[in-house]
Design an enzyme around this catalytic site. Structure first.
Site, PDB file in Angstrom:
ATOM      1  N   GLU A   1      -3.304   5.756  -0.894  1.00  9.33           N
ATOM      2  CA  GLU A   1      -3.181   6.516  -2.134  1.00  9.33           C
ATOM      3  C   GLU A   1      -2.997   5.651  -3.377  1.00  9.33           C
ATOM      4  OE1 GLU A   1      -1.284  10.749  -1.006  1.00  9.33           O
ATOM      5  OE2 GLU A   1       0.137   9.093  -0.956  1.00  9.33           O
ATOM      6  N   GLY A   2      -2.612   4.406  -3.198  1.00  9.38           N
ATOM      7  CA  GLY A   2      -2.330   3.557  -4.349  1.00  9.38           C
ATOM      8  C   GLY A   2      -1.434   2.412  -3.926  1.00  9.38           C
TER       9      GLY A   2
ATOM     10  N   PRO B   1       0.834  -1.207   0.000  1.00  9.77           N
ATOM     11  CA  PRO B   1       0.000   0.000   0.000  1.00  9.77           C
ATOM     12  C   PRO B   1       0.869   1.257   0.000  1.00  9.77           C
ATOM     13  CG  PRO B   1      -0.617  -1.511   1.780  1.00  9.77           C
ATOM     14  CD  PRO B   1       0.682  -1.983   1.235  1.00  9.77           C
ATOM     15  N   LYS B   2       0.392   2.295  -0.652  1.00 11.30           N
ATOM     16  CA  LYS B   2       1.058   3.605  -0.606  1.00 11.30           C
ATOM     17  C   LYS B   2       0.332   4.444   0.442  1.00 11.30           C
ATOM     18  CE  LYS B   2       2.722   7.456  -3.416  1.00 11.30           C
ATOM     19  NZ  LYS B   2       2.345   8.491  -2.419  1.00 11.30           N
ATOM     20  N   TRP B   3       0.998   4.684   1.559  1.00 10.39           N
ATOM     21  CA  TRP B   3       0.388   5.360   2.698  1.00 10.39           C
ATOM     22  C   TRP B   3       0.308   6.856   2.477  1.00 10.39           C
ATOM     23  CZ3 TRP B   3      -1.615   2.058   6.131  1.00 10.39           C
ATOM     24  CH2 TRP B   3      -1.096   0.752   6.162  1.00 10.39           C
TER      25      TRP B   3
END
Length: 203
Positions: A185-186, A38-40
């Protein structure tokens, strides 16, 4: 003797960077296969634990040790000297990442920072290992760094947390589609055989 930090990792550290892609790559797109994370929605944070304590460095080299005293204290308490981690500091509010609350924590003096830490406590999501027991780990492939990181994280307690990773593209796609509701975020994609690409857009 207690381990000290490698000389290149004692101060501000060049972090690995990611480049934007238009779609989730296939599982073999990077050396050693893709590893999806995950993009935090937080602030990038390097944690350096030596015999004297812990330092928190931003992506641009700012010392944030007094800005997030709860993270600094947890690192002193839970990390072995000679450890350097890469990760993201975040704040959760009602089950969602709260970047606004995180921004209010910036630029505070030590007394104010302590009060804000009590009201809006931060968490740290570690996703890479740069040094272990005083040995620079950046040359190791990601899968090996991850294995060592998981060993370190086995005994952690909040606010220190291990960021999840998967090599399953279907699972990563589900994360991408469902975790946005929580503020993710992505995705960040790394190669299982890649060394740590300090200062480069290798992810």
């Amino acid at each position: 003797m207690t381990a000290t930090l490698p000389p290149e990792l004692t101060g501000p550290v060049q972090v690995a960077l990611a480049r934007t892609v238009e779609q989730i790559p296939h599982a073999g797109a990077l050396p050693g296969g893709c590893r999806f994370e995950p993009k935090w929605d937080g602030f990038r944070l390097i944690v350096a634990r030596d015999r004297g304590g812990s330092k928190l460095w931003s992506r641009r080299g700012t010392d944030l040790s007094t800005t997030f005293p709860e993270i600094t204290a947890a690192c002193v308490d839970q990390l072995v000297p000679g450890t350097v981690l890469d990760g993201e500091v975040v704040i959760w509010t009602s089950g969602r990442l709260d970047f606004g609350a995180l921004q209010t924590r910036m630029g505070r003096g030590p007394r104010s920072a302590a009060a804000h830490a009590a009201g809006h406590p931060a968490s740290y999501a570690a996703f890479d290992l740069l040094a272990s027991t005083g040995q620079d780990a950046r040359h190791l492939p990601f899968d090996e760094r991850r294995r060592l990181l998981e060993q370190l994280a086995a005994a952690w307690r909040p606010p220190l947390n291990l960021s999840p990773v998967t090599d399953d593209r279907d699972v990563a796609t589900e994360w991408f589609e469902t975790y946005t509701a929580a503020g993710i975020e992505g995705l960040v994609i790394k190669g299982g055989a890649q060394p740590y690409p300090a200062g480069q857009r290798g992810w």
